[in-house]
Design an enzyme around this catalytic site. Structure first.
Site, PDB file in Angstrom:
ATOM      1  N   ASP A   1      49.130  -7.010  43.985  1.00 45.32           N
ATOM      2  CA  ASP A   1      47.859  -7.132  43.265  1.00 45.32           C
ATOM      3  C   ASP A   1      47.600  -8.628  43.052  1.00 45.32           C
ATOM      4  OD1 ASP A   1      49.518  -7.884  41.176  1.00 45.32           O
ATOM      5  OD2 ASP A   1      48.864  -6.293  39.812  1.00 45.32           O
ATOM      6  N   HIS A   2      46.600  -8.943  42.218  1.00 45.11           N
ATOM      7  CA  HIS A   2      46.257 -10.346  41.986  1.00 45.11           C
ATOM      8  C   HIS A   2      47.410 -11.130  41.353  1.00 45.11           C
ATOM      9  CE1 HIS A   2      45.278  -7.881  38.544  1.00 45.11           C
ATOM     10  NE2 HIS A   2      45.441  -8.926  37.765  1.00 45.11           N
TER      11      HIS A   2
ATOM     12  N   GLY B   1      52.670  -8.332  38.696  1.00 38.19           N
ATOM     13  CA  GLY B   1      53.063  -9.299  37.670  1.00 38.19           C
ATOM     14  C   GLY B   1      54.483  -9.100  37.192  1.00 38.19           C
TER      15      GLY B   1
ATOM     16  N   GLY C   1      56.355  -6.271  38.254  1.00 33.38           N
ATOM     17  CA  GLY C   1      57.052  -5.409  39.213  1.00 33.38           C
ATOM     18  C   GLY C   1      57.136  -3.957  38.757  1.00 33.38           C
ATOM     19  N   ILE C   2      56.798  -3.718  37.508  1.00 29.90           N
ATOM     20  CA  ILE C   2      56.977  -2.361  36.965  1.00 29.90           C
ATOM     21  C   ILE C   2      55.937  -1.393  37.526  1.00 29.90           C
ATOM     22  CG2 ILE C   2      57.003  -0.965  34.860  1.00 29.90           C
ATOM     23  CD1 ILE C   2      57.970  -3.519  33.381  1.00 29.90           C
ATOM     24  N   GLY C   3      54.682  -1.802  37.503  1.00 31.57           N
ATOM     25  CA  GLY C   3      53.630  -0.920  38.010  1.00 31.57           C
ATOM     26  C   GLY C   3      53.856  -0.553  39.468  1.00 31.57           C
ATOM     27  N   MET C   4      54.178  -1.542  40.278  1.00 28.13           N
ATOM     28  CA  MET C   4      54.429  -1.282  41.701  1.00 28.13           C
ATOM     29  C   MET C   4      55.642  -0.360  41.889  1.00 28.13           C
ATOM     30  SD  MET C   4      52.208  -2.565  43.738  1.00 28.13           S
ATOM     31  CE  MET C   4      51.179  -3.971  44.206  1.00 28.13           C
TER      32      MET C   4
ATOM     33  N   HIS D   1      74.158   0.709  48.175  1.00 26.18           N
ATOM     34  CA  HIS D   1      74.389   2.007  47.533  1.00 26.18           C
ATOM     35  C   HIS D   1      73.164   2.909  47.520  1.00 26.18           C
ATOM     36  CE1 HIS D   1      78.177   0.792  45.004  1.00 26.18           C
ATOM     37  NE2 HIS D   1      78.274   0.441  46.276  1.00 26.18           N
TER      38      HIS D   1
ATOM     39  N   ARG E   1      79.719   8.275  50.421  1.00 25.97           N
ATOM     40  CA  ARG E   1      79.418   8.997  49.180  1.00 25.97           C
ATOM     41  C   ARG E   1      78.008   8.697  48.673  1.00 25.97           C
ATOM     42  NH1 ARG E   1      82.072   4.398  47.653  1.00 25.97           N
ATOM     43  NH2 ARG E   1      81.513   3.410  45.685  1.00 25.97           N
TER      44      ARG E   1
HETATM   45  C1  RB5 Z   1      48.192  -7.061  36.083  1.00 21.18           C
HETATM   46  O1  RB5 Z   1      47.660  -7.786  35.010  1.00 21.18           O
HETATM   47  C2  RB5 Z   1      49.561  -6.493  35.692  1.00 21.18           C
HETATM   48  O2  RB5 Z   1      49.418  -5.501  34.738  1.00 21.18           O
HETATM   49  C3  RB5 Z   1      50.271  -5.965  36.908  1.00 21.18           C
HETATM   50  O3  RB5 Z   1      50.375  -6.962  37.861  1.00 21.18           O
HETATM   51  C4  RB5 Z   1      51.717  -5.470  36.729  1.00 21.18           C
HETATM   52  O4  RB5 Z   1      52.453  -6.413  35.993  1.00 21.18           O
HETATM   53  C5  RB5 Z   1      51.908  -4.130  36.277  1.00 21.18           C
HETATM   54  O5  RB5 Z   1      53.061  -3.657  36.216  1.00 21.18           O
END
Ligand code: RB5
Length: 149
Positions: free
Chosen positions: A8-9, A66, A68-71, A98, A132
């Site tokens: 994303d941006h 930003g 990495g969580i959303g992705m 693993h 395993r």
């Molecule tokens: C964008 O502002 C942000 O929310 C996104 O990049 C990311 O961090 C979500 O997990």
């Protein structure tokens, strides 16, 4: 090896660094965007890269947002994808040895270019150990196949 990349941006700048690193190596890169730092929605690009990997059109995927969580959340919704959010070299290695992770997720607002490049190189060159660990991945696959029943 064919690698699909997307961001994303908030991950755009680091995704560009990763693309240049890959293109300088022996990788074929499928860059699905985003292509500038205008605000966009990470699911649009996370799903795109995850589907390319799940369908076999790409061997691996690399995603950047930003944190990495959303992705990570969105890529792991796609069956067959094992996306790993990585901040250090130890987990980069373990995610391959693993978990046979097929998508690497980076945090553009946290991880600097130098470390990110070392993570990418390490992650791409580390082989899955099988044994395993394959049995455990088979359990994830079985769950994915049966969860709608
Ligand atoms: C964008 O502002 C942000 O929310 C996104 O990049 C990311 O961090 C979500 O997990």
């Amino acid at each position: 090896m064919k690698i699909a990349i997307g961001s994303d941006h908030a991950g755009f700048e680091l995704k560009e660094d990763v693309r240049k690193l890959l293109e300088a190596g022996s990788y074929e890169v499928l860059d699905i965007g985003t292509h500038c730092d205008d605000s966009v929605d990470y699911p649009d690009f996370g799903i795109g890269v995850a589907k390319l990997v799940a369908s076999g059109q790409a061997d691996r995927g690399i995603l950047v947002c930003g944190t990495g969580i959303g992705m990570s959340i969105v890529a792991n919704k796609v069956r067959g994808v094992r996306a790993s959010l990585i901040f250090d070299l130890y987990t980069a290695i373990q995610s391959r040895k693993h978990l046979d992770a097929n998508v690497l997720v980076l945090a553009g607002r946290i991880t600097g270019k130098g470390l990110a490049e070392e993570i990418v190189k390490t992650w791409l060159s580390t082989e899955f150990e099988g044994g395993r660990h394959q049995k455990r991945i088979d359990k994830i696959d079985a769950f994915e196949k049966n969860q709608d029943r």
